[in-house]
Design a protein around this motif. Structure first.
Motif, short mmCIF file in Angstrom:
data_model
loop_
_atom_site.label_atom_id
_atom_site.label_comp_id
_atom_site.label_asym_id
_atom_site.label_seq_id
_atom_site.Cartn_x
_atom_site.Cartn_y
_atom_site.Cartn_z
N UNK A 151 24.90 -18.74 -5.73
CA UNK A 151 26.10 -18.43 -6.50
C UNK A 151 26.98 -19.66 -6.69
N UNK A 152 27.13 -20.48 -5.65
CA UNK A 152 27.95 -21.69 -5.77
C UNK A 152 27.34 -22.67 -6.76
N UNK A 153 26.03 -22.82 -6.72
CA UNK A 153 25.38 -23.73 -7.67
C UNK A 153 25.53 -23.21 -9.10
N UNK A 154 25.37 -21.88 -9.29
CA UNK A 154 25.51 -21.31 -10.63
C UNK A 154 26.94 -21.48 -11.15
N UNK A 155 27.93 -21.35 -10.25
CA UNK A 155 29.32 -21.40 -10.67
C UNK A 155 29.79 -22.83 -10.93
N UNK A 156 29.51 -23.73 -9.99
CA UNK A 156 30.06 -25.09 -10.11
C UNK A 156 29.04 -26.10 -10.61
N UNK A 157 27.77 -25.78 -10.50
CA UNK A 157 26.76 -26.73 -10.96
C UNK A 157 26.37 -26.52 -12.41
N UNK A 158 26.16 -25.24 -12.80
CA UNK A 158 25.72 -24.94 -14.16
C UNK A 158 26.79 -24.27 -14.99
N UNK A 159 27.86 -23.85 -14.36
CA UNK A 159 28.95 -23.23 -15.12
C UNK A 159 28.57 -21.92 -15.77
N UNK A 160 27.77 -21.11 -15.13
CA UNK A 160 27.39 -19.82 -15.69
C UNK A 160 28.54 -18.83 -15.61
#
Length: 457
Positions: free
Chosen positions: A38-47
């Motif tokens: 979830x952290x990668x999706x939120x801050x890494x890819x901006x989903x």
């Protein structure tokens, strides 16, 4: 094997052997992975997804772990039902996260296979069917019902339908394949473990019977002195009670019974002494000893020693006697009227062939004989023949395992009229056991009984 030990060894009880601490640890690992994704999706890819609901789903798992950690002891063993509900909760929690994050468009949707595989490894078939059915139903619903994955520009991430249905088919196949494969592997491992445990119990029982002779000899030695004292005292009482015939008769009876106890212990002591001659015996004598319990079971047993003498002297450990006894028992159980036991030896090898005039081994099972717990449906005639047996797997497995521990090689086959011309009736089973004399024959290594032990004065 007692009913209690059989219940402990049963593979159906694996679901009751998992500690709550293990489930908590695995769930913590899953929680860390979900939060990281979830952290990668939120801050890494901006989903753009419903992060609040996603973190709520993860938080429910965290709360469940904390409650289980502080309310229940760490060594608590979960029951079959409790383990099933734990896995069902994990599947539903994962399904809710996939619903919020694109359904089968999410590459992490294959994680649904994990809980089903765990269920196949540790739970019963019924529980695994429930878990697998729920997982398949859930991925089927996620195929059409899910929240889309959006980028910051509100661009929807969606794979083509052909790949979407391909993902669904791949997940369903993976669930079915992993369940069947895992169940097959763990069943084989459990059957082998159960059979090895049964083998160890059978060998331990045989070893206890062998060691009993030494115990008897020790008892005879230890009780000799008090019995001698009783006899001496009763003799003195008889001399002092000449004027009282009734009491003198009682003292005489005490001495008589003391003599009787001495004679019994003396005979038992002779049978139980640790004599070097009892540790080994002629090859043919060991075979006849193994067959002795089955001589009076209504089937004729013929011994044929293909040599001018009784054969070389060999050690007689419990593995050899018990293993051969199981093979002979199997032949007697399935023979029509007669069992033949042939022994043969040459300069290099020792042979034992056990043959019967029964129907022989089922042709489709000959390659699997020696595997534990071969199951097959038996006719009523076979049930009356061997009423206490579920199949021929465990007994032959025990025999094969024990004999191979002594260096033997076993082969199983069905005879023909040409090979077994002395038989009157058709085919029959043949079991051949072969040892190398260099490994097995006591005379090949020592050539004698060894040095006489020194007797201390």
């Amino acid at each position: 094997m007692t009913d209690f030990s059989t219940e402990l060894l049963s593979s159906d009880r694996r679901g009751n052997w998992i500690r709550l601490r293990t489930i908590i640890l695995v769930r913590w690992i899953a929680i860390v992975g979900q939060v990281s994704a979830l952290l990668v999706a939120q801050f890494g890819f901006g989903l753009e997804i419903e992060y609040g609901l996603c973190y709520l789903a993860v938080g429910v798992s965290v709360i469940g772990n904390l409650v289980a950690l502080f309310v229940f002891p760490e060594n608590k063993l979960l029951s079959e039902t409790e383990n099933m509900f734990m896995i069902l909760f994990d599947i539903l929690q994962l399904g809710f996260l996939l619903f919020l994050t694109g359904g089968l468009n999410n590459p992490f949707s294959f994680l649904v296979v994990g809980p089903v595989t765990v269920s196949a490894l540790v739970l019963s078939v019924r529980s695994t069917l429930i878990v697998a059915t729920l997982a398949i139903a859930m991925v089927t619903l996620l195929l059409n019902f899910h929240l889309p994955l959006r980028m910051q520009e509100f661009f929807i991430l969606r794979i083509p339908d052909v790949f979407l249905y391909g993902n669904w088919g791949a997940i369903v196949i993976a669930i079915l394949f992993s369940s069947l494969y895992s169940r097959r592997v763990v069943t084989e491992m459990s059957s082998m473990a159960d059979a090895l445990a049964a083998t160890q119990m059978a060998l331990a029982r045989e070893q206890k019977l062998t060691d009993l002779g030494g115990v008897v000899a020790a008892a005879a030695h230890e009780l000799g002195t008090p019995l001698a004292t009783i006899k001496l005292t009763s003799s003195e009482l008889m001399e002092e009670l000449d004027d009282n015939p009734e009491l003198r008769d009682d003292a005489a009876l005490i001495r008589e019974q003391a003599d009787r106890c001495r004679d019994i212990l003396r005979s038992m002591g002779r049978a139980g002494k640790d004599d070097l001659h009892l540790r080994r015996a002629p090859f043919s004598a060991v075979i006849e000893e193994a067959a002795e319990p089955h001589l009076d079971r209504g089937k004729a047993i013929f011994f044929e020693h293909l040599g001018l003498v009784d054969g070389p002297e060999i050690p007689r450990p419990a593995e050899i006697v018990h293993g051969l006894r199981n093979l002979i028992q199997n032949a007697v159980d399935f023979a029509r009227t007669t069992v033949w036991i042939e022994t043969e030896w040459d300069e290099e090898r020792l042979f034992v062939r056990i043959m019967d005039d029964g129907k022989g081994f089922p042709p489709h099972l000959i390659g699997r004989i020696g595997d534990p717990f071969i199951r097959r449906r038996r006719s009523e005639k076979e049930r009356s023949q061997r009423p206490g047996y579920e199949g021929m797997g465990l007994g032959l497995f025990i025999a094969k395992t024990l004999l191979e521990r002594t260096g033997a090689e076993l082969s199983f086959a069905n005879g023909t009229n040409e090979e077994m011309g002395h038989k009157e009736d058709g085919l029959g089973a043949i079991v051949e056991v072969v040892w190398l004399r260099s490994k097995f024959d006591a005379n090949a290594s020592s050539g004698s009984l060894g040095q006489n032990p020194r007797v201390e004065a």
